[in-house]
Design an enzyme around this catalytic site. Structure first.
Site, PDB file in Angstrom:
ATOM      1  N   CYS A 226       0.847  -1.186   0.000  1.00  0.00           N
ATOM      2  CA  CYS A 226       0.000   0.000   0.000  1.00  0.00           C
ATOM      3  C   CYS A 226       0.888   1.244   0.000  1.00  0.00           C
ATOM      4  O   CYS A 226       1.883   1.287   0.723  1.00  0.00           O
ATOM      5  CB  CYS A 226      -0.889  -0.008   1.246  1.00  0.00           C
ATOM      6  SG  CYS A 226      -1.999   1.392   1.356  1.00  0.00           S
TER       7      CYS A 226
ATOM      8  N   HIS B  96     -10.070   0.929   2.486  1.00  0.00           N
ATOM      9  CA  HIS B  96      -9.591   2.273   2.844  1.00  0.00           C
ATOM     10  C   HIS B  96     -10.763   3.197   3.186  1.00  0.00           C
ATOM     11  O   HIS B  96     -10.685   3.984   4.126  1.00  0.00           O
ATOM     12  CB  HIS B  96      -8.792   2.893   1.694  1.00  0.00           C
ATOM     13  CG  HIS B  96      -7.352   2.472   1.655  1.00  0.00           C
ATOM     14  ND1 HIS B  96      -6.487   2.677   2.702  1.00  0.00           N
ATOM     15  CD2 HIS B  96      -6.615   1.879   0.682  1.00  0.00           C
ATOM     16  CE1 HIS B  96      -5.276   2.220   2.368  1.00  0.00           C
ATOM     17  NE2 HIS B  96      -5.334   1.720   1.159  1.00  0.00           N
TER      18      HIS B  96
ATOM     19  N   HIS C 180      -9.246  -4.080  -1.421  1.00  0.00           N
ATOM     20  CA  HIS C 180      -8.204  -3.312  -0.724  1.00  0.00           C
ATOM     21  C   HIS C 180      -8.590  -1.830  -0.666  1.00  0.00           C
ATOM     22  O   HIS C 180      -8.530  -1.202   0.396  1.00  0.00           O
ATOM     23  CB  HIS C 180      -6.861  -3.502  -1.442  1.00  0.00           C
ATOM     24  CG  HIS C 180      -5.728  -2.689  -0.884  1.00  0.00           C
ATOM     25  ND1 HIS C 180      -4.600  -3.262  -0.342  1.00  0.00           N
ATOM     26  CD2 HIS C 180      -5.544  -1.342  -0.776  1.00  0.00           C
ATOM     27  CE1 HIS C 180      -3.780  -2.301   0.075  1.00  0.00           C
ATOM     28  NE2 HIS C 180      -4.330  -1.128  -0.190  1.00  0.00           N
ATOM     29  N   GLU C 181      -9.015  -1.287  -1.815  1.00  0.00           N
ATOM     30  CA  GLU C 181      -9.358   0.142  -1.872  1.00  0.00           C
ATOM     31  C   GLU C 181     -10.652   0.420  -1.106  1.00  0.00           C
ATOM     32  O   GLU C 181     -10.771   1.437  -0.423  1.00  0.00           O
ATOM     33  CB  GLU C 181      -9.487   0.615  -3.323  1.00  0.00           C
ATOM     34  CG  GLU C 181      -8.210   0.484  -4.152  1.00  0.00           C
ATOM     35  CD  GLU C 181      -6.983   1.114  -3.492  1.00  0.00           C
ATOM     36  OE1 GLU C 181      -7.136   2.140  -2.799  1.00  0.00           O
ATOM     37  OE2 GLU C 181      -5.878   0.568  -3.651  1.00  0.00           O
TER      38      GLU C 181
HETATM   39 NI    NI Z   1      -3.748   0.904   0.063  1.00  0.00          NI
END
Ligand code: NI
Length: 185
Positions: A96, A142, A138-139
């Site tokens: 990341c 966030h 993954h995004e």
């Molecule tokens: Ni990331």
């Protein structure tokens, strides 16, 4: 000309926030998106979420193909995304931009059905699997204030503990923005 935005690193509070719904018609977003996309490519990411550049909005950009040789840039913008269905499992190594030099295997769903709004305000529903599904998860994490190291096994967490602690200490010292050496590999 789009500009490079500062990258917030692990330890910065905004990476731990559940982000706010975005309004695609907001003129601020129209101005912000080119900068977000430009910054993703500049930092060689396959995805970048708004809070990673200090913006509290449910938006991320991604382009899973561009790092391959001769591939053209083809950025996608996902506004207010939601994951509707999840199926199967996969394990892949993740990193990341906000966690410099930390890489580890993460267990994700193999296939997802998801929806999002485009910058034109259109609602889209789609499916993704494999690597594409991994990047979206993954995004999406966030936007929920989750980073990939939260999802590691206890043993894998131990291996990155020291590096995370160092980043946290840096953030406490006020260095919550990535410095050039963070991008060296
Ligand atoms: Ni990331």
């Amino acid at each position: 000309m789009p500009k490079a935005l500062d990258i917030r690193i692990y330890g910065d509070d905004i990476l731990r926030r559940k982000l706010k719904e975005a309004e695609p018609k907001d003129p601020y977003i129209k101005k912000f998106l080119p900068d977000l996309i430009y910054t993703m490519y500049l930092r060689e990411g396959v995805g970048l979420a708004a809070n990673q550049v200090g913006v509290d909005l449910r938006i991320f950009v991604m382009d899973i193909g561009w790092t391959q040789k001769d591939a053209k840039q083809n950025p996608r913008v996902l506004i207010n995304p939601e994951i509707l269905e999840r199926e199967g499992e996969q394990i892949g190594e993740e990193g990341c931009i906000s966690l410099p030099n930390i890489f580890a295997n993460v267990l994700r769903d193999y296939k997802i059905r998801y929806k999002y709004t485009t910058p034109d305000g259109k609602e889209v529903e789609a499916e993704a699997e494999g690597y594409e599904a991994e990047v979206i998860q993954h995004e999406y994490d966030h936007l929920e204030g989750i980073v990939f190291t939260d999802r590691l096994t206890t043993l894998a967490k131990l291996r990155v503990k020291r590096k995370l602690k160092d980043l946290e200490l840096r953030a406490k010292d006020g260095i919550n923005i990535a410095v050039p050496s963070d991008f060296e590999r």
